[in-house]
Design a protein around this motif. Sequence first.
Motif, short mmCIF file in Angstrom:
data_model
loop_
_atom_site.label_atom_id
_atom_site.label_comp_id
_atom_site.label_asym_id
_atom_site.label_seq_id
_atom_site.Cartn_x
_atom_site.Cartn_y
_atom_site.Cartn_z
N GLN A 98 32.09 10.01 48.78
CA GLN A 98 31.79 8.63 49.16
C GLN A 98 32.37 8.30 50.53
N ASP A 99 33.61 8.71 50.78
CA ASP A 99 34.20 8.37 52.08
C ASP A 99 34.26 9.58 53.02
N PHE A 100 33.26 10.40 52.95
CA PHE A 100 32.96 11.49 53.92
C PHE A 100 33.98 12.62 53.92
N ASN A 101 35.27 12.26 54.03
CA ASN A 101 36.31 13.28 54.08
C ASN A 101 36.09 14.33 55.15
N LEU A 102 35.64 13.87 56.31
CA LEU A 102 35.57 14.81 57.44
C LEU A 102 37.00 15.14 57.88
N PHE A 103 37.16 16.30 58.50
CA PHE A 103 38.47 16.66 59.03
C PHE A 103 38.67 15.90 60.35
N ASP A 104 39.65 14.97 60.33
CA ASP A 104 39.86 14.07 61.46
C ASP A 104 40.09 14.77 62.78
N LEU B 129 52.34 13.77 53.77
CA LEU B 129 52.06 12.79 52.72
C LEU B 129 51.09 11.70 53.20
N SER B 130 51.02 11.52 54.53
CA SER B 130 50.14 10.46 55.03
C SER B 130 48.69 10.94 55.21
N ILE B 131 48.45 12.23 55.02
CA ILE B 131 47.07 12.73 55.14
C ILE B 131 46.31 12.37 53.87
N LYS B 132 45.09 11.87 54.05
CA LYS B 132 44.32 11.45 52.89
C LYS B 132 43.98 12.65 52.00
N LYS B 133 44.19 12.48 50.70
CA LYS B 133 43.95 13.55 49.72
C LYS B 133 42.53 14.10 49.83
N GLY B 134 41.59 13.21 50.17
CA GLY B 134 40.19 13.61 50.23
C GLY B 134 39.94 14.78 51.18
N GLN B 135 40.76 14.87 52.23
CA GLN B 135 40.54 15.95 53.19
C GLN B 135 40.88 17.30 52.57
N PHE B 136 41.90 17.32 51.69
CA PHE B 136 42.21 18.57 50.98
C PHE B 136 41.08 18.90 50.02
N LYS B 137 40.59 17.86 49.35
CA LYS B 137 39.50 18.08 48.39
C LYS B 137 38.28 18.64 49.10
N ALA B 138 37.99 18.07 50.29
CA ALA B 138 36.84 18.54 51.05
C ALA B 138 37.01 20.02 51.39
N ALA B 139 38.22 20.39 51.80
CA ALA B 139 38.45 21.80 52.17
C ALA B 139 38.27 22.70 50.95
#
Lengths: 259, 240
Positions: A98-104, B129-139
Amino acid sequence: MTLDKLVDPDSQTLLEVRELSKTLGGKKILDKVSLTLDKGEFKVLIGPSGSGKSTLLQCIHFLIPPDTGDVLLDGKSAREMSHRDITLFRREIGMIFQDFNLFDHLTAKDNVAIALRRVKGMKKKDAYDRALSELTRVGLLDKADLFPAELSGGQKQRVSIARALAMDPKIMLLDEPTSALDPELIGEVLNVIQGLSESGMTMLMVTHQLGFARHFTNEMLFMEDGRITERGAPEELLAIDSTFRTKEFSLKLSKIQGH
Amino acid sequence: MGTWEFYLNILIPALNKGLLVSIQIIVPSAILGVIIGILVGAGRALGSKWLTVILDSYVAVFRGTPLVVQLMLWFYGLPSIRLILEAHFGPEIRPISNLFLLSPYVASVAAFAMCSGAYQSEYIRGAILSIKKGQFKAALSLGFTKSQTFWHITCPMAIRRALPGCGNEIIYLIKYSSLAMIVTMSELTGEAKGIASLYFRHLECYLLTAVYYLLLVTIASFILKKIENYLAIPGQLRSQ
Ligand SMILES: Nc1ncnc2c1ncn2[C@@H]1O[C@H](COP(=O)(O)OP(=O)(O)O)[C@@H](O)[C@H]1O
Ligand SMILES: [Mg+2]
């Protein structure tokens, strides 16, 4: 070896989800959820917020390991896979969040290329060629060198679709891909998804865009309290005189969405 | 002796010599400190309960005690262990017991790197800890293994976020490297002290020493800013 042969060779079932259950924080979030996806099929999953849709998609992907139940891709059980095989299994299933989760920290191009290079071990040039062709497919070739923070929501979601497609997944799971978007940006993402469906991609999509969904799916699944309580063709579930919960829910949605 | 002669022939050559020693202490300490900080910070943010407890204790000890005391322990304290070992096990233990006998240089670098690492780990931990969990999930959803996710996604993001804090810690390190003097290192401050007491010219000696440190800090800040700008991500707010 012979296990594959036990599966009916005529069946085109690509993904089978068998009685997945998951309890989180003492609460049963998924309760024996089963579904199948045939090759080229596009199924839509709907249901009220908190009913367990996101948890279901992530359990299918083993991003959240289900407590019980199994997921079979091409007849192969994810439950029986080693850690290493699970990462291979995940490659075959694309996930859109839902919120894309692109690598910033990476440009659009690098967002698509990084998994090609690090996971698939492609050469730099091949990975970038592929990344650019996927970005072209979602209409973003001209944004290849921009960072996520420089893209609109719709563009970010299209990059994330390109990133998933580049891995050549057999199936795409889409978790409310347009819910975080401003209304005027929803269309561009739905167009890409429509194109995918028409090109024969097998997809399971959680969405509240029922107007869109009913045109492209032959089966809708309605989820409530961790269970799929209704499933059927949209014409049936959403018929004017339908007494299904799906219909009731869709009326509620159209009131909110204002059409 | 005239003032100019004193500066040109005595003080400046001595301070230059000390500066070189200081740099030889600071650079490896800073690099080791950052490496320790990344490993410890990552362990604290992502590790198991037990690992977290152990690493938290390390940080608590090294942040909670004066650096001078730590330095004394490294240099004067550890050799006592050597003596105890040899008293117990005889001279055969030498190859092992000698490890506890640190040169002033090694003791200084060890003390600064371990202390700096404890502080660096705080910044790294916070950044992870400030990195959004979603980025790990995406990886993970793309087929990354956990360690690939750590090296290719978590690390580059965390280092960018931690950079301002880590840079500050390196600036502190430059200044507290002067403590190496108390374990007999002839680094910048040590040289200044020697000349000052020999010639009774304390004011000039320490003022010029201060200028040397100021220069070091200015150059380091400049380099750190450059790195920060180089790693900055367009479209995102920079931490000033
Ligand atoms: N890690 C968790 N711990 C406890 N409860 C959770 C956790 N993750 C999700 N939930 C709960 O599970 C339910 C289903 O969440 P979710 O799958 O996100 O629903 P949906 O996507 O349908 O809105 C919600 O009630 C949510 O609060
Ligand atoms: Mg959800």
